[in-house]
Design a protein around this motif. Structure first.
Motif, PDB file in Angstrom:
ATOM      1  N   ARG A  54       0.816  -1.221   0.000  1.00  0.00           N
ATOM      2  CA  ARG A  54       0.000   0.000   0.000  1.00  0.00           C
ATOM      3  C   ARG A  54       0.847   1.268   0.000  1.00  0.00           C
ATOM      4  NH1 ARG A  54      -5.034   1.757   3.270  1.00  0.00           N
ATOM      5  NH2 ARG A  54      -4.465   3.782   4.130  1.00  0.00           N
ATOM      6  N   GLN A 108      -6.969  -2.425  -4.356  1.00  0.00           N
ATOM      7  CA  GLN A 108      -7.978  -1.844  -3.487  1.00  0.00           C
ATOM      8  C   GLN A 108      -7.333  -1.114  -2.314  1.00  0.00           C
ATOM      9  OE1 GLN A 108     -10.574  -5.179  -2.609  1.00  0.00           O
ATOM     10  NE2 GLN A 108     -11.819  -4.794  -4.428  1.00  0.00           N
ATOM     11  N   GLU A 109      -6.207  -1.626  -1.830  1.00  0.00           N
ATOM     12  CA  GLU A 109      -5.480  -0.923  -0.786  1.00  0.00           C
ATOM     13  C   GLU A 109      -4.943   0.414  -1.301  1.00  0.00           C
ATOM     14  OE1 GLU A 109      -2.448  -3.358   0.911  1.00  0.00           O
ATOM     15  OE2 GLU A 109      -3.837  -4.936   1.519  1.00  0.00           O
ATOM     16  N   ASP A 112      -7.805   2.735  -1.249  1.00  0.00           N
ATOM     17  CA  ASP A 112      -8.068   3.160   0.127  1.00  0.00           C
ATOM     18  C   ASP A 112      -7.139   4.314   0.514  1.00  0.00           C
ATOM     19  OD1 ASP A 112     -10.020   1.211   0.441  1.00  0.00           O
ATOM     20  OD2 ASP A 112      -8.670  -0.216   1.427  1.00  0.00           O
ATOM     21  N   GLU A 116      -7.918   8.427   1.399  1.00  0.00           N
ATOM     22  CA  GLU A 116      -7.469   9.203   2.557  1.00  0.00           C
ATOM     23  C   GLU A 116      -7.042  10.610   2.128  1.00  0.00           C
ATOM     24  OE1 GLU A 116      -4.486   7.087   4.729  1.00  0.00           O
ATOM     25  OE2 GLU A 116      -5.803   5.377   5.158  1.00  0.00           O
ATOM     26  N   HIS A 149     -15.097  -1.235  -5.809  1.00  0.00           N
ATOM     27  CA  HIS A 149     -14.534  -0.708  -4.564  1.00  0.00           C
ATOM     28  C   HIS A 149     -14.303   0.800  -4.692  1.00  0.00           C
ATOM     29  CE1 HIS A 149     -12.495  -0.963  -0.724  1.00  0.00           C
ATOM     30  NE2 HIS A 149     -11.430  -0.353  -1.220  1.00  0.00           N
ATOM     31  N   LEU A 153     -15.975   3.819  -2.440  1.00  0.00           N
ATOM     32  CA  LEU A 153     -15.192   4.859  -1.789  1.00  0.00           C
ATOM     33  C   LEU A 153     -15.675   6.248  -2.207  1.00  0.00           C
ATOM     34  CD1 LEU A 153     -11.625   3.298  -2.080  1.00  0.00           C
ATOM     35  CD2 LEU A 153     -12.912   3.670   0.046  1.00  0.00           C
TER      36      LEU A 153
END
Length: 283
Positions: A54, A108-109, A112, A116, A149, A153
């Protein structure tokens, strides 16, 4: 060059000050009348090794934010970062020995992490998608999981999601996936679109034929170049001067309403940005 009496937004381009034209491209855009930019991070493998965790996605994201900061010192309007994971990464990962599901999880990480940046105000929107080339069923299924995904988000953070997908005029399936997850279909944007698209909002490649079609539909649309800012491919895909030139051409053709739609109304609809209010014209 006479100043254009309208905001001019390129909805999808890349800036790479280390390997490409960087701020010279922004100056070219501004000199022709460009005012606003949405700057997408380059694919992660263009800026270093293929990610294996990630944290590796920080490199591309932070480089994009730095470029946007510099661009904002040049533009009379504003630039915003759009961050995410290029769908082609899955093929690079599979080539390195990942199973499709493992590649999906890593991508997907990465999304994510991009989310952020949106959550803390450093990025405006997300990008994801699925391959535009033939892949096997496992990779296609995994890629659609990544795309879904990204849509989830977008709903969670109330932000738009730009998509890199296969060439098509119909993405109603993706629009339905977005709506199911709480993301309005108009906040899903197909990058590299033709002039007509069912489902998401099209970000139309700034070729005259595609723009004529977009104008005729009367529907919301955006304009882009997908400028890649690669010293080995100068001007690819389209050069940074293209959108201002096409806006000038549309105005000469009497399509003032379409220009307002693409550069004022649709940016507000999709991203919630005010291209007029953020325009600082010196009197």
């Amino acid at each position: 060059m006479d100043e254009l009496d309208t905001p001019v937004l390129d909805n999808h381009l890349h800036l790479d000050p280390e390997h490409g034209q960087g701020m010279d491209a922004v100056r070219d855009f501004e000199h022709l009348g460009g005012t606003h930019l949405l700057v997408l991070n380059k694919p992660s493998w263009h800026l270093g090794p293929v990610p294996s965790e990630r944290a590796d996605f920080h490199t591309a994201f932070d480089a994009t934010i730095d470029a946007v900061t510099d661009a904002n010192g040049i533009l009379p309007g504003e630039a915003w970062p759009v961050l995410g994971v290029h769908p082609g990464l899955i093929s690079h990962l599979v080539d390195e020995g990942y199973e499709a599901e493992e590649a999906r999880d890593l991508m997907q990480e990465g999304l994510d992490l991009a989310a952020e940046y949106v959550a803390d105000g450093r990025a405006l929107a997300l990008k994801t998608g699925r391959p535009h080339y033939d892949v096997d069923d496992a990779v296609w299924e995994a890629s659609n999981d990544v795309l879904k995904h990204g849509l989830a988000l977008g709903a969670e953070h109330d932000c738009a999601v730009q998509l890199h997908t296969e060439a098509t005029n119909d993405l109603t399936d993706v629009a339905e996936w977005a709506e199911e997850r709480g993301l309005p279909a108009e906040k899903v944007v197909k990058h590299y679109a033709g002039g007509r698209l069912a489902g998401p909002t099209p970000s139309v490649m700034s070729e005259k034929a595609r723009l004529r079609t977009a104008v005729e539909t009367g529907e919301p649309f955006l304009m882009e170049t997908d400028f890649v800012d690669d010293a080995d491919r100068p001007g690819a895909v389209m050069g940074p001067k293209t959108v201002p030139r096409r806006v000038r051409w549309l105005l000469e053709q009497g399509h003032d309403d379409a220009v307002a739609r693409a550069h004022v109304e649709t940016p507000e609809l999709v991203y919630g940005i005010d291209t007029v209010g953020t325009l600082d014209r010196e009197e």
